[in-house]
Scaffold this motif. Structure first.
Motif, PDB file in Angstrom:
ATOM      1  N   GLU A  32       0.844  -1.200   0.000  1.00 40.92           N
ATOM      2  CA  GLU A  32       0.000   0.000   0.000  1.00 40.92           C
ATOM      3  C   GLU A  32       0.873   1.241   0.000  1.00 40.92           C
ATOM      4  O   GLU A  32       1.870   1.312   0.731  1.00 40.92           O
ATOM      5  N   ASP A  75      -3.429   3.677  -2.164  1.00 43.76           N
ATOM      6  CA  ASP A  75      -3.580   2.753  -3.287  1.00 43.76           C
ATOM      7  C   ASP A  75      -2.864   1.438  -2.992  1.00 43.76           C
ATOM      8  O   ASP A  75      -1.737   1.413  -2.483  1.00 43.76           O
ATOM      9  N   ILE A 101      -1.998  -0.682 -10.350  1.00 41.74           N
ATOM     10  CA  ILE A 101      -2.981  -0.866  -9.282  1.00 41.74           C
ATOM     11  C   ILE A 101      -3.237  -2.354  -9.075  1.00 41.74           C
ATOM     12  O   ILE A 101      -3.384  -3.112 -10.041  1.00 41.74           O
ATOM     13  N   GLY A 105      -7.386  -2.961  -5.577  1.00 41.75           N
ATOM     14  CA  GLY A 105      -7.261  -1.508  -5.722  1.00 41.75           C
ATOM     15  C   GLY A 105      -8.017  -0.998  -6.932  1.00 41.75           C
ATOM     16  O   GLY A 105      -8.636   0.067  -6.899  1.00 41.75           O
ATOM     17  N   GLN A 109     -10.976   1.771  -7.038  1.00 44.31           N
ATOM     18  CA  GLN A 109     -10.935   2.920  -7.942  1.00 44.31           C
ATOM     19  C   GLN A 109     -12.193   2.956  -8.817  1.00 44.31           C
ATOM     20  O   GLN A 109     -12.813   4.011  -9.019  1.00 44.31           O
TER      21      GLN A 109
END
Length: 446
Positions: A32, A75, A101, A105, A109
């Motif tokens: 992260e 993220d 990503i 994640g 998003q």
């Protein structure tokens, strides 16, 4: 002293070892992003962490320009990097070459983007929320046919409000086919004669709950005419279905609580209302009894004749006044009738009419005689005038041999108006003659 190394020398040696280790030249790391900063130069500085550890990291501008997303705090990412030592601080860090990503994640998003889109379109506005009926007769429950969620809902409804009818609609809540199944079951439930729709399932990961974040499912809930309670996941789980539903329940059990009243509370309310009504009715009866006792003690009720004696006398007085008024009215009418009768003597009136009729007949005869004389006189006058006109008529004159002479459409009345070779028109009794003047002789020439 020669055996001691300087800090710089030791750091260089460790850096050398890191740089020579082939296993550290390309490592794949999952973590992260935290403490993320983008320098004005375009380089990125951040930390990559998990639950137990943190690694310093940086990404040069050239590598950062190839990213297909904008990194931000929090993220979840997949990183390909090189491990080395930053000599100035003497700590190791990673130099990121590629970053993307993480799958989860990506979902977060995508969730935020869809949430923003639907919010702007007004799907989550409070003005669209429908009220949950307080005393439902029928509730549709959309969830898996087996599992804790359906058991919790049924047991809670049965214990709280057993009067309501539960319509269980088995629904796929996870898997590839579940999205379409949820939409179809929602549309079907909306056609039933139900007061409330509960849709939900137990908890799970974001992937497990993702069908309740699909745009088509959100629109299906929004288009329901019946109020919808969303009970997806545990208390900490939030899906877009929770935002679009009329009410969001933290758990399936809470959804059942929201959808139904508690029978124990209803019993208590009924008991309180009963107590309140009983107390108020008793108070009202006591007040009315006291008022009745007070009224009955009034002296007129002890001697009832006092209530109507004066009314009887008053009625007699009014009757006398009425009879007097009627008699007076009749007398006045009779007097007026007699007066009119004296003014209008019918016998005299009849004689006057006969006399006027006789006079009218005489006048009529005289008028007819005058009109006949006038007409005869006018007819004689008209005949005389016709005779005179006939005598003076040009036609009669021409019958006796006379001719009318015209020159240039003008009647010629004198020889002085003519010259030799003039073209003239002679009008006779039976036609016209075109002629030319050869010679003009006037009486003055003799």
């Amino acid at each position: 002293m020669a055996d001691y190394l300087s800090v710089s020398a030791l750091t260089k040696y460790i850096k050398y070892k890191f740089d020579q280790d082939p296993h550290l030249q390309s490592v794949l790391i999952k973590g992260e992003l935290s403490n993320f900063k983008k320098h004005s130069s375009g380089h990125m500085y951040f930390n990559v962490k998990d639950k137990n550890s943190v690694i310093n990291a940086m990404m040069f501008k050239g590598a950062a320009s190839n990213l297909d997303f904008e990194p931000k705090e929090g993220d979840e990412v997949l990183i390909e990097a090189r491990v080395s030592v930053y000599e100035r601080r003497g700590n190791y860090q990673i130099y990121v070459n590629k970053m993307q990503i993480d799958g989860i994640g990506n979902l977060y998003q995508k969730l935020e983007a869809l949430k923003k889109k639907l919010t702007q379109s007004g799907y989550f506005n409070q003005e669209h929320k429908k009220t949950i009926p307080k005393f439902p007769k029928k509730i549709a429950v959309l969830t898996a046919g087996t599992g804790a969620a359906i058991r919790d809902i049924h047991s809670t409804i049965n214990s709280r409000y057993p009067l309501v009818e539960q319509v269980q609609i088995n629904t796929l809540v996870q898997g590839e086919q579940s999205k379409q199944d949820i939409i179809e079951k929602l549309q079907y439930a909306d056609t039933l004669d139900v007061d409330t729709i509960i849709i939900g399932r137990g908890g799970g990961s974001i992937e497990d709950l993702w069908n309740f974040n699909e745009e088509e499912v959100i629109k299906a809930i929004f288009n329901c005419e019946k109020p919808v309670i969303s009970a997806v996941g545990h208390e900490t789980d939030f899906t877009l279905s929770d935002f679009v539903a009329d009410v969001r329940a933290a758990t399936p059990t809470q959804a059942a609580v929201i959808a139904t009243p508690d029978q124990q509370e209803l019993y208590q309310q009924i008991a309180q209302v009963k107590l309140f009504l009983t107390r108020n009715i008793n108070q009202y009866i006591q007040q009315q009894r006291k008022q009745l006792e007070h009224t009955s003690s009034y002296y007129k009720f002890k001697t009832p004749s006092l209530l109507y004696d004066q009314q009887i006398q008053k009625r007699d007085d009014l009757e006398k006044q009425l009879n007097a008024s009627i008699t007076m009215l009749i007398n006045r009418s009779q007097q007026r009738l007699q007066l009119l009768d004296s003014k209008f003597n019918l016998k005299k009136f009849k004689l006057d009419i006969e006399r006027y009729q006789k006079v009218t007949s005489q006048k009529q005869q005289e008028l007819v005689k005058i009109l006949k004389n006038s007409i005869s006189l006018r007819q004689q006058n008209l005949a005389n005038k016709l005779e005179n006109l006939n005598t003076l008529s040009p036609t009669n004159t021409m019958l006796r041999g006379y001719t009318i002479v015209n020159k240039e459409q003008q009647v010629v009345t004198s020889t002085k108006n003519l010259s030799e070779n003039d073209n003239i028109v002679l009008t006779m009794k039976d036609g016209t003659v075109d002629a030319k003047v050869q010679k003009v002789r006037c009486e003055d020439d003799k």
